[in-house]
Design an enzyme around this catalytic site. Sequence first.
Site, PDB file in Angstrom:
ATOM      1  N   ALA A   1      33.871  31.423  61.325  1.00  0.00           N
ATOM      2  CA  ALA A   1      33.916  31.598  62.773  1.00  0.00           C
ATOM      3  C   ALA A   1      32.601  31.144  63.376  1.00  0.00           C
ATOM      4  O   ALA A   1      31.583  31.041  62.687  1.00  0.00           O
ATOM      5  CB  ALA A   1      34.180  33.060  63.125  1.00  0.00           C
ATOM      6  N   ASP A   2      32.646  30.879  64.667  1.00  0.00           N
ATOM      7  CA  ASP A   2      31.430  30.564  65.406  1.00  0.00           C
ATOM      8  C   ASP A   2      31.544  31.212  66.775  1.00  0.00           C
ATOM      9  O   ASP A   2      32.608  31.157  67.402  1.00  0.00           O
ATOM     10  CB  ASP A   2      31.241  29.054  65.562  1.00  0.00           C
ATOM     11  CG  ASP A   2      29.884  28.737  66.162  1.00  0.00           C
ATOM     12  OD1 ASP A   2      28.874  28.837  65.433  1.00  0.00           O
ATOM     13  OD2 ASP A   2      29.812  28.432  67.371  1.00  0.00           O
ATOM     14  N   THR A   3      30.477  31.826  67.221  1.00  0.00           N
ATOM     15  CA  THR A   3      30.439  32.438  68.545  1.00  0.00           C
ATOM     16  C   THR A   3      29.378  31.733  69.370  1.00  0.00           C
ATOM     17  O   THR A   3      28.249  31.553  68.918  1.00  0.00           O
ATOM     18  CB  THR A   3      30.136  33.948  68.454  1.00  0.00           C
ATOM     19  OG1 THR A   3      31.161  34.574  67.680  1.00  0.00           O
ATOM     20  CG2 THR A   3      30.089  34.593  69.830  1.00  0.00           C
TER      21      THR A   3
ATOM     22  N   LYS B   1      32.205  24.577  59.425  1.00  0.00           N
ATOM     23  CA  LYS B   1      31.804  25.644  58.505  1.00  0.00           C
ATOM     24  C   LYS B   1      32.891  25.867  57.451  1.00  0.00           C
ATOM     25  O   LYS B   1      32.596  25.968  56.260  1.00  0.00           O
ATOM     26  CB  LYS B   1      31.549  26.950  59.268  1.00  0.00           C
ATOM     27  CG  LYS B   1      30.269  26.954  60.094  1.00  0.00           C
ATOM     28  CD  LYS B   1      30.165  28.247  60.894  1.00  0.00           C
ATOM     29  CE  LYS B   1      28.934  28.272  61.775  1.00  0.00           C
ATOM     30  NZ  LYS B   1      28.838  29.543  62.540  1.00  0.00           N
TER      31      LYS B   1
ATOM     32  N   ALA C   1      35.373  30.822  68.051  1.00  0.00           N
ATOM     33  CA  ALA C   1      36.370  29.986  67.386  1.00  0.00           C
ATOM     34  C   ALA C   1      36.471  30.440  65.941  1.00  0.00           C
ATOM     35  O   ALA C   1      35.457  30.765  65.316  1.00  0.00           O
ATOM     36  CB  ALA C   1      35.963  28.522  67.462  1.00  0.00           C
TER      37      ALA C   1
END
Length: 188
Positions: free
Chosen positions: A66-68, A51, A103
């Site tokens: 970010a990624d959840t 991303k 992250a």
Amino acid sequence: MFILGSGSPRRKELLAQIGVVPDDIRPPDINETPLKGELPRPYCARMAREKACAVDALPDDVVLCADTTVALGRRILGKPEDATEAAAFLKLLSGRRHRVITAIAVRVAERVWEKDVVSIVRMKSLSQAEIQSYIDSEDWRGKAGGYGIQGPAAALIPWISGSYTGIVGLPLAETAGLLQAAGYRGAS
């Protein structure tokens, strides 16, 4: 310029808590399909990095993405496609502990700073009526694992270990550290 590479209103709100206001918001468009056999933590880190690299920015811009990911064992529970899948996720999580991995990736030019935070969440045993009531609230939409701890689902979660803001979608202590490492000095 500080660019938030996310369409999540929760991430924007969390950044405001540490006094960071994006100059622009540019959600990237990437393929979020896990690779065959990819485990949750490496998947989540890859998503944040991809991303950050996909956001169009000038060389001196600071980009935060970010990624959840919600993980039950080796299984990745992403954002449910519909109410049926959201209910299935809640049924899987009912009465069990699971991991929530967020992250974060900060990019300036070609350099990327990365960090991930793993928290443990226990969801109480849910009745079919509780699952249906939560599904009817529509709060599951757009949320990894089909729930958001900061909304009505808070009543379903008696215990967490780790970063509350990480579970919501942006671990603030770690985000502040990465922004500082990348040379970001706050709102100008």
